[in-house]
Design a protein around this motif. Structure first.
Motif, short mmCIF file in Angstrom:
data_model
loop_
_atom_site.label_atom_id
_atom_site.label_comp_id
_atom_site.label_asym_id
_atom_site.label_seq_id
_atom_site.Cartn_x
_atom_site.Cartn_y
_atom_site.Cartn_z
N SER A 63 0.83 -1.22 0.00
CA SER A 63 0.00 0.00 0.00
C SER A 63 0.85 1.25 0.00
N GLN A 73 -4.91 3.73 4.84
CA GLN A 73 -4.96 2.38 4.27
C GLN A 73 -6.19 1.62 4.73
N THR A 77 -5.33 -4.24 -0.70
CA THR A 77 -4.92 -3.32 -1.75
C THR A 77 -5.12 -3.99 -3.09
N ASP A 86 -7.68 0.91 -2.51
CA ASP A 86 -7.34 0.39 -1.19
C ASP A 86 -8.58 0.33 -0.32
#
Length: 145
Positions: A63, A73, A77, A86
């Protein structure tokens, strides 16, 4: 030459069906123990995406390398058509991203919001999906669903 003319005639007459839209191919990286990521992949498949799932223990690095700041995040991903997606981003936002083709690295739905695609529970607030920039600047709001 005759074959080409026949094909052109069939196309103009509507005698040949051409598939207008191929399945969008995506690669989704997830932690090996995470079940909600499999749920998200199934959700995408049900919406016409072809998803390859790759378990990894390096998700944070993947990520980060894609430009997603750690505090933005999600729990997986995905890479699709030159973009990073994401987290549990709804398919409408993924399609918006792919049709608009903005000059960004991708989009993210941070964390694991209840009621998001692939997650259990009930949605309690609109999902805020952020644009991941290519220049490392703080992500800005891209869409609300």
């Amino acid at each position: 030459m005759l074959r080409a003319l026949t094909l052109i005639t069939l196309l103009l007459a509507g005698g040949v069906t051409v598939q207008a839209e191929e399945a969008l191919k995506a690669t989704l990286y997830k932690n090996p123990q995470c079940g909600c990521c499999e749920g998200y992949a199934d959700y995408l498949r049900q919406n016409g995406f072809e998803v390859e799932v790759k378990p990894t223990n390096d998700l944070t690095q993947i990520s980060r390398k894609a430009g997603v700041p750690e505090n933005f995040q999600g729990c997986h991903t995905m890479f699709i058509d030159g973009y990073v997606v994401d987290g549990h981003v709804p398919v409408d936002t993924v399609r918006k991203l792919l049709s608009e083709r903005p000059d960004i690295a991708g989009v993210t739905l941070p964390g694991m919001p209840l009621g998001s695609p692939g997650m259990g529970g009930e949605k309690t607030a609109p999902f805020e999906i952020f644009a991941v920039t290519k220049d490392g600047k703080t992500p800005a709001l891209y869409a609300t669903e």
